[in-house]
Design a protein around this motif. Structure first.
Motif, short mmCIF file in Angstrom:
data_model
loop_
_atom_site.label_atom_id
_atom_site.label_comp_id
_atom_site.label_asym_id
_atom_site.label_seq_id
_atom_site.Cartn_x
_atom_site.Cartn_y
_atom_site.Cartn_z
N SER A 182 137.02 0.32 58.77
CA SER A 182 137.36 -0.81 59.63
C SER A 182 138.05 -0.27 60.89
CB SER A 182 138.29 -1.77 58.90
OG SER A 182 139.58 -1.15 58.71
N ILE A 183 138.21 -1.13 61.88
CA ILE A 183 138.86 -0.68 63.11
C ILE A 183 140.30 -0.28 62.85
CG2 ILE A 183 139.58 -3.00 63.83
CD1 ILE A 183 138.29 -0.14 66.11
N ASP A 184 140.98 -0.97 61.93
CA ASP A 184 142.36 -0.60 61.60
C ASP A 184 142.40 0.77 60.92
OD1 ASP A 184 143.53 -2.84 62.69
OD2 ASP A 184 143.53 -3.96 60.80
N ASP A 214 142.65 11.55 75.49
CA ASP A 214 142.05 10.56 76.40
C ASP A 214 140.83 9.89 75.79
OD1 ASP A 214 140.18 12.59 76.46
OD2 ASP A 214 140.05 12.69 78.65
N PHE A 215 140.68 10.00 74.47
CA PHE A 215 139.54 9.43 73.74
C PHE A 215 138.21 10.07 74.12
CE2 PHE A 215 142.77 6.07 73.73
CZ PHE A 215 142.88 5.82 72.37
N GLY A 216 138.25 11.20 74.84
CA GLY A 216 137.03 11.89 75.24
C GLY A 216 136.54 11.54 76.63
N LYS A 217 137.35 10.84 77.40
CA LYS A 217 136.91 10.37 78.72
C LYS A 217 136.47 11.51 79.62
CE LYS A 217 138.25 7.34 82.53
NZ LYS A 217 139.27 6.36 83.01
N ALA A 218 137.27 12.58 79.71
CA ALA A 218 136.93 13.69 80.60
C ALA A 218 135.68 14.42 80.13
CB ALA A 218 138.11 14.66 80.70
N GLU A 271 131.60 6.06 78.85
CA GLU A 271 133.01 5.64 78.85
C GLU A 271 133.41 5.37 77.41
OE1 GLU A 271 136.76 4.84 80.36
OE2 GLU A 271 135.02 5.49 81.53
N PRO A 272 134.26 6.21 76.83
CA PRO A 272 134.62 6.02 75.41
C PRO A 272 135.49 4.78 75.21
CG PRO A 272 135.98 7.72 76.37
CD PRO A 272 134.96 7.36 77.42
N ILE A 273 135.53 4.32 73.98
CA ILE A 273 136.37 3.19 73.60
C ILE A 273 137.80 3.67 73.38
CG2 ILE A 273 136.70 1.31 71.96
CD1 ILE A 273 134.08 1.14 73.54
N ALA A 274 138.74 3.02 74.06
CA ALA A 274 140.16 3.32 73.86
C ALA A 274 140.71 2.36 72.80
CB ALA A 274 140.92 3.17 75.17
N LEU A 275 141.32 2.93 71.78
CA LEU A 275 141.82 2.11 70.68
C LEU A 275 143.26 1.68 70.90
CD1 LEU A 275 140.33 4.21 67.75
CD2 LEU A 275 139.45 2.11 68.71
#
Length: 284
Positions: A9-11, A268-272, A280-284
């Motif tokens: 799950s997302i949590d 950075d959730f993989g942004k760079a 554009e990765p998802i920021a949790l």
């Protein structure tokens, strides 16, 4: 569960993000501490202190009897190098495979990630080692990016295809072919450090698990400067190249979500790393 694959799950993914941020902190501490003259044993202590201060626990220490909190693989050691009294030398190429877990919902939630560096800075390494690490990191990011594809029926085999393409491109650009170590692969991760599915670093035909939301996998190519043939030493952990060529190892933990992917072990959730792929990765 889906075909033996643990879906989160997302949590639960957020629990894993907490563990992976501990791993990211281990990376930061090791980058700063890994200087000429420092022993790999001393660096294991650095890793252990980061984990302790975070209130997390090591998922490496004691794993099938592994005696340390980090795997430190120097030069021709491919993977699972055990910290000891070896003092790093300027120009060594070193891979640090790190992990930790946190507890929530009565379960363990694991993080796992690896990076490679040149001791003393890139200008101290050989040209081939610098290229080797760069290509291995590119192969990792290409594999990560492949998981964001909207292709119908996308399977986990996309990672191996992406890694092989980076290796093929590098062969043309640099005039030598990096070896892909096939014995060690990526994997699912969650309430255990190693889970289904296997994430191969080379192209494979036949049925493979589909990429679906809730999966979390580790993408971790290991490349060598020469032959990909390896041997395991008598300690039953340390793996070296047969021809003594150097190796590089990069890894990130990646969550597949409804709206995209999120690199849990990247601050950075993989942004760079994903920018060149237009993702554009998802920021949790």
């Amino acid at each position: 569960m889906r075909h033996g694959i643990e879906l989160k799950s997302i949590d639960q993914v957020r629990h894993m993000r907490r563990a992976d941020l501990v791993v990211a902190d281990i990376h930061k501490a090791l980058r700063e501490a890994a200087k000429p003259g420092v022993t790999t044993d001393e660096l294991d202590t650095v890793s252990a202190l980061v984990i302790e201060r975070a209130g997390a626990k090591s998922n490496f220490l004691g794993y099938y009897g592994y005696p340390a909190t980090v795997c430190i693989s120097v030069n021709d050691t491919v993977v699972h190098g055990i910290p000891n009294d070896y003092a790093l030398q300027e120009g060594d190429i070193v891979s640090f495979d790190c992990g930790a877990y946190v507890e929530a919902e009565g379960k363990q939630w694991h993080g796992d990630s690896c990076f490679t560096m040149i001791v003393g800075g890139e200008d101290k390494g050989t040209a081939d080692d610098i290229v080797l690490s760069k290509v291995t990191e590119e192969a990792m990011w290409a594999g990560v990016a492949s998981l964001a594809s909207k292709k119908r029926g996308l399977t986990i085999a996309c990672v191996g295809d992406a890694v092989e393409q980076v290796v093929a491109d590098a062969t043309l650009e640099y005039g030598w072919e990096p070896g892909i170590v096939e014995e060690f692969i990526g994997h699912g991760i969650g309430t255990q450090m190693h889970q289904s599915p296997d994430v191969l670093n080379y192209s494979v035909r036949g049925r493979q698990p589909k990429v679906v939301p809730g999966m979390v996998v580790c993408v971790e190519p290991i490349l060598t400067r020469g032959s990909a043939a390896v041997k395991t030493l008598e300690d039953e952990w340390t793996v070296k190249t047969l021809d003594h060529s150097h190796a590089a190892h990069w890894e990130h933990s990646v969550a597949i979500l409804e709206d995209g992917i999120s690199v849990l072990s990247a601050p950075d959730f993989g942004k760079a790393g994903l920018a060149k792929y237009g993702i554009e990765p998802i920021a949790l």
